[in-house]
Scaffold this motif. Structure first.
Motif, short mmCIF file in Angstrom:
data_model
loop_
_atom_site.label_atom_id
_atom_site.label_comp_id
_atom_site.label_asym_id
_atom_site.label_seq_id
_atom_site.Cartn_x
_atom_site.Cartn_y
_atom_site.Cartn_z
N ILE A 36 108.56 33.77 -1.08
CA ILE A 36 107.21 33.33 -0.66
C ILE A 36 107.14 33.28 0.85
N SER A 37 107.22 34.45 1.44
CA SER A 37 107.25 34.50 2.90
C SER A 37 105.83 34.39 3.45
N GLY A 38 105.75 34.24 4.74
CA GLY A 38 104.49 34.41 5.44
C GLY A 38 103.50 33.27 5.24
N ASN A 39 102.24 33.63 5.42
CA ASN A 39 101.21 32.60 5.39
C ASN A 39 100.96 32.06 3.99
N LYS A 40 101.49 32.74 2.96
CA LYS A 40 101.21 32.25 1.61
C LYS A 40 101.81 30.88 1.36
N SER A 41 103.01 30.64 1.87
CA SER A 41 103.62 29.32 1.68
C SER A 41 102.81 28.27 2.44
N SER A 67 98.51 41.73 -5.04
CA SER A 67 98.30 40.51 -4.28
C SER A 67 99.59 39.78 -3.88
N ASN A 68 99.76 39.60 -2.57
CA ASN A 68 100.88 38.77 -2.09
C ASN A 68 100.67 37.31 -2.50
N HIS A 71 101.69 36.82 -6.14
CA HIS A 71 103.15 36.97 -6.12
C HIS A 71 103.81 35.64 -5.73
N ALA A 72 103.37 35.07 -4.62
CA ALA A 72 103.94 33.81 -4.13
C ALA A 72 103.60 32.66 -5.08
N LEU A 73 102.36 32.66 -5.53
CA LEU A 73 101.90 31.55 -6.38
C LEU A 73 102.65 31.49 -7.71
N ASN A 273 100.28 40.06 32.83
CA ASN A 273 100.93 38.77 32.56
C ASN A 273 100.29 37.96 31.43
N THR A 274 99.52 38.64 30.61
CA THR A 274 98.97 37.97 29.43
C THR A 274 100.09 37.69 28.43
N LYS A 275 100.01 36.50 27.84
CA LYS A 275 100.98 36.14 26.79
C LYS A 275 100.28 36.13 25.44
N ILE A 276 100.83 36.90 24.52
CA ILE A 276 100.22 37.04 23.20
C ILE A 276 101.18 36.50 22.15
N LEU A 277 100.66 35.67 21.27
CA LEU A 277 101.47 35.21 20.14
C LEU A 277 100.93 35.87 18.88
N VAL A 278 101.81 36.57 18.18
CA VAL A 278 101.41 37.24 16.94
C VAL A 278 102.02 36.51 15.77
N LEU A 279 101.23 36.22 14.77
CA LEU A 279 101.77 35.62 13.56
C LEU A 279 102.25 36.74 12.63
N HIS A 280 103.54 36.73 12.32
CA HIS A 280 104.03 37.66 11.29
C HIS A 280 103.84 36.97 9.96
N SER A 281 102.81 37.38 9.24
CA SER A 281 102.44 36.68 8.02
C SER A 281 103.14 37.22 6.77
N GLY A 282 104.19 38.01 6.96
CA GLY A 282 105.01 38.43 5.81
C GLY A 282 104.42 39.63 5.09
N GLY A 283 104.42 39.57 3.76
CA GLY A 283 103.80 40.64 2.98
C GLY A 283 104.73 41.78 2.60
N LEU A 284 106.03 41.61 2.86
CA LEU A 284 106.94 42.75 2.65
C LEU A 284 107.12 43.12 1.19
N GLN A 285 106.84 42.19 0.28
CA GLN A 285 106.96 42.54 -1.15
C GLN A 285 106.08 43.74 -1.51
#
Ligand SMILES: *Cc1c(COP(=O)(O)O)cnc(C)c1O
Length: 295
Positions: A36-41, A67-68, A71-73, A273-285
């Protein structure tokens, strides 16, 4: 369940980013759990807590055949000794795809709704009554976990971040995750939500339902032909990304996000010099459905 929270943050290093003077940090929610990786948890956490507090034994939710979320649920339900019911978009096929097979192993029951009914009638009282008749009482989690409890779980992501970023980037499905993040942003921070599909009105309206802030923007899929559409350019990009940064991306959400983001950077959309934060929300299944491998 053992979750790797707070998830780590990885900084991307490459000549390209250095040359462009842009810093990218990746919040590695893909590493929260192997299944249950990513934003699903994040989205399921408070929903399941609520269901358990209220003594429900059945959880019902919705999703497409890959559906991820389902899958997680299904996995989480099994771990917590709850029974899960998946209302699946589209017709039933004799052979289940890898995602639904996994759900079935976790004892999920399936109820199929044709695309039209799925789109317009999945929450209709008449259908809910039908589900109740078939499965008994259940705790309903909307598609994608897109409710206040889901949002609150996503807002927590930012409480784990100590990087002073200017932009937050995430992939968008229902836009639950984006909404939760926007509610937790500082005023001088801006969210860009990358939608891997063409029509984004529903997602924009969903965000407006949850927040009055305007420090956000959604962008539609500009390079591929819509949801679930992939081509060689994308698969090659995802492979190269893995070779360069040692991070795996799925083809539906994260591959397209980084493809678009790198295009923005290439075109000097961001100031130096911009700082960007990316959320890796998983989904590899989801990659199993494409028979994809990174070699
Ligand atoms: C489900 C999912 C999303 C979309 O999240 P929403 O909260 O529905 O917008 C993004 N990325 C990945 C990998 C997902 O599985």
């Amino acid at each position: 369940m053992n979750l790797n929270i707070p998830s780590p943050i990885t900084k991307l290093n490459s000549i390209f980013l250095k040359k462009k003077s842009v810093e990218i940090y990746v919040k590695r929610d893909d590493l929260i759990h192997e299944i249950i990786s990513g934003n699903k948890s994040r989205k399921l956490k408070y929903n399941f807590m609520d269901a358990q507090t209220k003594d429900y034994t059945n959880i019902l939710s919705y999703g497409g055949p890959y559906s991820n979320h389902l899958h997680a649920l299904s996995y989480m339900s099994k771990k917590l000794n709850l029974k899960s019911i998946g209302v699946v978009r589209g017709q039933k096929y004799d052979k289940l795809n890898p995602t639904l097979s996994f759900c079935q192993i976790n004892n999920m029951s399936f109820y199929y709704l044709n695309r039209e009914d799925y789109r317009h009638k999945k929450y209709d009282p008449l259908n809910l009554q039908l589900f109740r008749k078939k499965y008994g009482e259940f705790y309903l989690i909307p598609e994608g976990g897109n409710n206040l409890l889901g949002l609150n779980g996503c807002s927590e992501i930012l409480s784990e971040v100590d990087v002073n970023f200017d932009f937050f980037c995430c992939a968008v499905g229902t836009s639950c995750t984006a909404s939760g993040i926007i509610r937790a942003l500082k005023k001088n921070q801006f969210l860009i939500g990358f939608c891997p599909f063409l029509k984004i009105l529903e997602q924009e309206n969903n965000i407006k339902k949850w927040t009055k802030s305007d420090n956000w923007k959604l962008v539609p899929d500009l390079f591929f032909k819509g949801f679930g559409q992939i081509d060689q350019e994308l698969t090659l990009f995802v492979k190269k990304f893995y070779w360069n940064y040692n991070i795996k991306l799925d083809l539906i959400y994260m591959g397209k996000l980084f493809y678009h983001l790198f295009n923005y950077i290439q075109r000097d959309f961001f100031k130096k010099n911009t700082k960007i934060l990316v959320l890796h929300s998983g989904g590899l299944q989801g990659l199993h459905g494409f028979n994809f491998d990174f070699k």
